[in-house]
Write a protein that holds these residues in place. Structure first.
Motif, mmCIF file in Angstrom:
data_model
loop_
_atom_site.group_PDB
_atom_site.id
_atom_site.type_symbol
_atom_site.label_atom_id
_atom_site.label_comp_id
_atom_site.label_asym_id
_atom_site.label_seq_id
_atom_site.Cartn_x
_atom_site.Cartn_y
_atom_site.Cartn_z
ATOM 1 N N LEU A 115 0.831 -1.201 0.000
ATOM 2 C CA LEU A 115 0.000 0.000 0.000
ATOM 3 C C LEU A 115 0.870 1.257 0.000
ATOM 4 O O LEU A 115 0.592 2.223 -0.722
ATOM 5 N N VAL A 116 1.933 1.258 0.778
ATOM 6 C CA VAL A 116 2.837 2.409 0.804
ATOM 7 C C VAL A 116 3.431 2.642 -0.586
ATOM 8 O O VAL A 116 3.487 3.781 -1.070
ATOM 9 N N GLY A 117 3.863 1.572 -1.227
ATOM 10 C CA GLY A 117 4.429 1.705 -2.565
ATOM 11 C C GLY A 117 3.453 2.326 -3.544
ATOM 12 O O GLY A 117 3.828 3.149 -4.391
ATOM 13 N N ALA A 118 2.177 1.950 -3.430
ATOM 14 C CA ALA A 118 1.159 2.511 -4.324
ATOM 15 C C ALA A 118 0.946 3.996 -4.051
ATOM 16 O O ALA A 118 0.825 4.802 -4.987
ATOM 17 N N LEU A 119 0.902 4.384 -2.779
ATOM 18 C CA LEU A 119 0.724 5.795 -2.446
ATOM 19 C C LEU A 119 1.922 6.625 -2.926
ATOM 20 O O LEU A 119 1.756 7.757 -3.396
ATOM 21 N N VAL A 120 3.113 6.065 -2.816
ATOM 22 C CA VAL A 120 4.315 6.762 -3.280
ATOM 23 C C VAL A 120 4.289 6.901 -4.799
ATOM 24 O O VAL A 120 4.522 7.991 -5.347
ATOM 25 N N ALA A 121 4.008 5.792 -5.509
ATOM 26 C CA ALA A 121 3.997 5.824 -6.969
ATOM 27 C C ALA A 121 2.947 6.799 -7.481
ATOM 28 O O ALA A 121 3.204 7.604 -8.389
ATOM 29 N N ALA A 122 1.742 6.747 -6.896
ATOM 30 C CA ALA A 122 0.684 7.661 -7.311
ATOM 31 C C ALA A 122 1.064 9.107 -6.995
ATOM 32 O O ALA A 122 0.733 10.035 -7.750
ATOM 33 N N GLY A 123 1.771 9.322 -5.873
ATOM 34 C CA GLY A 123 2.211 10.673 -5.514
ATOM 35 C C GLY A 123 3.179 11.246 -6.523
ATOM 36 O O GLY A 123 3.059 12.404 -6.948
ATOM 37 N N TYR A 124 4.166 10.437 -6.921
ATOM 38 C CA TYR A 124 5.109 10.909 -7.945
ATOM 39 C C TYR A 124 4.384 11.153 -9.269
ATOM 40 O O TYR A 124 4.649 12.137 -9.969
ATOM 41 N N ALA A 125 3.463 10.249 -9.639
ATOM 42 C CA ALA A 125 2.724 10.410 -10.893
ATOM 43 C C ALA A 125 1.885 11.685 -10.869
ATOM 44 O O ALA A 125 1.790 12.399 -11.878
ATOM 45 N N THR A 126 1.289 11.989 -9.723
ATOM 46 C CA THR A 126 0.467 13.188 -9.599
ATOM 47 C C THR A 126 1.326 14.457 -9.685
ATOM 48 O O THR A 126 0.827 15.531 -10.027
ATOM 49 N N GLN A 127 2.622 14.314 -9.428
ATOM 50 C CA GLN A 127 3.542 15.444 -9.600
ATOM 51 C C GLN A 127 4.081 15.540 -11.017
ATOM 52 O O GLN A 127 4.967 16.349 -11.302
ATOM 53 N N GLY A 128 3.552 14.685 -11.909
ATOM 54 C CA GLY A 128 3.936 14.772 -13.315
ATOM 55 C C GLY A 128 5.049 13.840 -13.738
ATOM 56 O O GLY A 128 5.554 13.931 -14.867
ATOM 57 N N HIS A 129 5.432 12.899 -12.889
ATOM 58 C CA HIS A 129 6.510 11.972 -13.226
ATOM 59 C C HIS A 129 5.942 10.669 -13.790
ATOM 60 O O HIS A 129 4.801 10.285 -13.500
#
Length: 784
Positions: A115-129
């Motif tokens: 779950l942490v990995g998903a929140l991190v990945a989605a966070g970076y994606a939401t920042q445009g990465h």
């Protein structure tokens, strides 16, 4: 006034701090603020929550503010609760924020890293990465992407996954998503294939941006130096069966001897005589018999040192290597061609196709390409030095959500392996009688199956999980916490499945029943060469505050002691009890010493391998810039026009500029790739013989650089010379363009990928082991 000494001391302090794990305290204030926002965010509809996440994306340019991070934690927590029925703990949000800052986070088993990995990945994606979530295998990549898919969707982030069975179209679609779940080997193979592309449209992997690595120590440390290889296939050679048959008839001590470390084998004079006579009276050591002697040595290594069900399995008519750090079949891995074929001949299975290496890269080189690298693991703190030295990554440790109450007993050390084995069975029998679930971690497949037979003779049934049945691992591991269950497994790292008390039934009543008898007991049948693997096994018990215990049974006859601390003295009279268990503190110290030597050796081998690979990676980077220019422009035709003006003038009368650009590009790319293949073979030849420089008291690495750098400097000019000759002679027409076969530019009909498992009998690595072991022995003896 700051003195020079104070500056030096401060600098040294910073260096020391860089090799110590940090805490997550810096993010506690942000998580507290996110908690205060929870009631407000809970009232948002799904559409409003998605819109809020998209609004964060819209203002991500230049990076998020602290306020944005607080908002993300709140939105992510609520989205997880709604979609996957998991409300992230505060410690999970702390880990998320640390990884969004580019750190590695240590989180214990059962703390919800997926779950942490998903929140991190989605966070970076939401920042445009664009984000790649790097897993240890295809199964976890698919499972986690599908499991977390609804979470990503609610947060307005697209997600994809791919495996070794994915088609080109499926790969392209997966890489086009905001977040792509992929195993480290698959993304590496795709990068290698892209490097051989002759058309921009064939390139599928985007520029590396952000990598979120699961089981970060396994990927970035344990597998760091494994080369991923793209090969051009050629037919396998089965002409060495006669040598394999002869070698198989030889007897240890009479015909060959094995060194005390078990890493090398040597023919005796009698053994050489047997082989020479069997091969028609040849002189095995004559110059003209060099290739025969090489094959004899390879066959002898395969016969005497590689062990079935320990180093490899024979499965479905094929030799399958076993990943020692995971206890699974090492999918797509093989030894260098000669050794691989020798084992296949030894086991009388079909010899797999060999081929020349078209390109290769190490896992470490692959992951260092990413602009941002972060990850998580249950044992990252033990490799702080490695992560800092090789990746410039810092480590932060997360406290468990609920304090761990697992009881870790001291090792039980025995004088002999049979005494240890008997004690293990007795201990399992007693714990089973209490109703406690038992998880036994063994070191290899053969040991797990021997233990299962011993348990059966005592009337105990168990489930065995090893490389033979790893496809069923999720179901087996999920039941390991059931009342009275006995599970025997090889290495537990990266299994990806929690062991819950009560098993899959997981009712509160069944959970409490198991908890009342003491919870899961974990038993190790020996120490691994890395203490991290032992800790990962221990960590299977005591999940989320559950009761549990762990204990390791070891022996001074264990392989780790014999290999890394051969000077260890046998047990003396009065040092053992009636069951053979050693009672002196020296036994514990000997085990710790052997493991420390093993870890020091692996670190030094990592450093040494990276020193050699670094030059090749730098050269490949330079060449790729040149190749990319050829692939994306008319640079090839421009150069060939200058080198072959008459031929160009002749062709432009009948062939269009566009056709000439394509033809020149194909010619130049072929010869650049061909020269790189030749250069890789040259580097491999140097590396195979460079250890001889040590005999002349020269630095092998310096000599490696001295030979390889001038060769690389000639590579591009050599490629242009070959290209000019081809351009002069090639048949280029407007109707058919360039006839590749007619021009002699035939690329391999098929290419295939694999990971090279290190040759277990390598050259410089042997010296490293002896050097490090001797150094640590010297230090240890000086303290006595």
């Amino acid at each position: 006034m700051v003195t020079r000494w104070q500056r030096l001391r401060a600098g040294f302090g910073r260096m020391v701090d860089a090799t110590r794990p940090g805490t997550l305290a810096a993010y506690q204030g942000l998580v507290a603020k996110a908690g205060a926002e929870e009631a407000r965010i809970e009232k948002l509809t799904d559409e409003e929550l998605t819109a809020a996440a998209i609004a964060l994306r819209d203002r991500a340019e230049g990076g998020w503010s602290d306020r944005d991070r607080v908002e993300w934690c709140g939105l992510g927590r609520e989205a997880a609760r709604r979609t996957v029925d998991m409300r992230p703990f505060d410690v999970q949000l702390l880990g998320t924020l640390a990884m969004l800052s580019g750190s590695v986070v240590q989180m214990a088993t059962g703390e919800g890293k997926t779950l942490v990995g998903a929140l991190v990945a989605a966070g970076y994606a939401t920042q445009g990465h664009q984000v790649h979530v790097i897993s240890v295998n295809d199964y976890l990549a698919q499972r986690d992407a599908e499991w977390m898919g609804p979470l990503y969707e609610l947060l307005g982030v697209s997600v994809g996954w791919l495996s070794q069975h994915s088609t080109s179209e499926q790969r392209r679609a997966a890489y086009a998503a905001d977040v792509t779940y992929v195993s480290v080997s698959e993304v590496g193979f795709d990068v290698l294939r892209d490097r051989m592309a002759t058309d921009v449209a064939d390139v599928i992997v985007p520029e590396p941006d952000v990598a979120v690595v699961d089981e970060v120590d396994s990927v970035l440390v344990d597998e760091a130096t494994i080369p991923l290889v793209l090969a051009g296939a050629v037919a396998g050679d089965e002409s060495d069966r006669a040598i394999t048959k002869i070698v198989g008839s030889l007897r240890v001590e009479e015909h060959y001897e094995i060194d005390e470390e078990g890493r090398n084998v040597f023919l005796t004079e009698a053994g050489a005589d047997v082989i020479e006579q069997a091969l028609g009276g040849i002189d095995l050591y004559a110059a003209e018999a060099g290739s025969t002697l090489a094959q004899v040595n390879v066959s002898l290594h395969a016969h005497a040192l590689l062990r079935r069900d320990v180093d490899y399995l024979v499965k479905d008519g094929k030799v399958a290597l076993i990943n020692s750090s995971r206890g699974r079949v090492a999918s797509l891995q093989r030894w260098p061609d000669g050794l691989q074929a020798a084992v296949e001949l030894k086991e009388q299975v079909k010899v797999s196709e060999g081929g020349e290496v078209l390109d290769q890269m190490t896992v470490q080189s692959l992951l260092r390409r990413y602009k941002t690298l972060c990850g998580m693991s249950g044992t990252a703190a033990q490799v702080v030095e490695n992560l800092q030295e090789f990746y410039q990554l810092g480590v932060r440790t997360a406290d468990p959500n609920v304090p761990c109450i697992r009881e870790d007993e001291p090792d039980r050390v025995y004088a002999t392996v049979p005494q240890k084995d008997e004690a293990i069975v007795d201990y399992i029998f007693d714990r089973h009688e209490e109703g406690r679930p038992v998880l036994v971690g063994t070191l290899d497949v053969a040991e797990s199956e021997r233990l299962a037979k011993r348990l059966a003779r005592r009337g105990l049934s168990c489930v065995v999980l090893n490389a033979r049945n790893d496809a069923s691992e999720a179901a087996i591991v999920a039941e390991a916490g059931a009342y009275g269950a006995i599970t025997v497994s090889t290495q537990m790292a990266g299994r990806g499945t929690d062991i819950r008390l009560g098993g899959t039934e997981n009712s509160q009543e069944e959970h409490d029943r198991v908890a009342e008898v003491g919870g899961l007991v974990v038993i190790g049948t020996g120490r691994h060469s890395s203490s991290r693997l032992d800790d990962q096994l221990r960590g299977r018990a005591g999940r989320q505050g559950d009761p549990g215990s762990s204990v390791f049974f070891t022996s001074i006859e264990d392989e780790i002691v014999q290999h890394y601390a051969p000077e260890t003295e046998p047990a003396q009279d009065g040092e053992t009890d009636e069951y053979g268990q050693l009672t002196s503190k020296r036994a514990q110290a000997d085990l710790r010493h052997a493991q420390k030597v093993a870890e020091a050796v692996q670190l030094e081998i990592h450093r040494n391998t990276w020193r050699y690979n670094q030059l090749a990676e730098q050269q490949r980077t330079i060449l790729l810039r040149h190749r990319d220019k050829l692939l994306t422009s008319d640079a090839a035709l421009t150069e060939l026009k200058q080198r072959c003006p008459d031929r160009y003038a002749e062709l432009e009368k009948t062939v269009s500029e566009e056709t000439l650009i394509k033809a020149a590009r194909l010619i130049a790319l072929f010869h650049v790739d061909r020269c790189w293949v030749d250069h890789l073979a040259f580097l491999a030849d140097i590396r195979e013989t460079i250890h001889l420089q040590a005999l002349a008291r020269e630095d092998p690495l310096t000599e490696f650089h001295r030979l390889s750098i001038p060769a690389f400097k000639e590579l591009v000019s050599e490629a242009w010379e070959r290209s000019a000759k081809t351009f002069e002679a090639a048949n280029i027409t407007e109707a058919h363009g360039l006839d590749l076969a007619d021009a002699g530019l035939k690329r391999p009909n098929t290419t295939w990928t694999y990971l090279v498992q290190d040759n277990p009998f390598g050259n410089e690595d042997d010296r490293t082991i002896r050097h490090v072991a001797a150094l640590l022995r010297k230090r240890r003896n000086s303290k006595r």
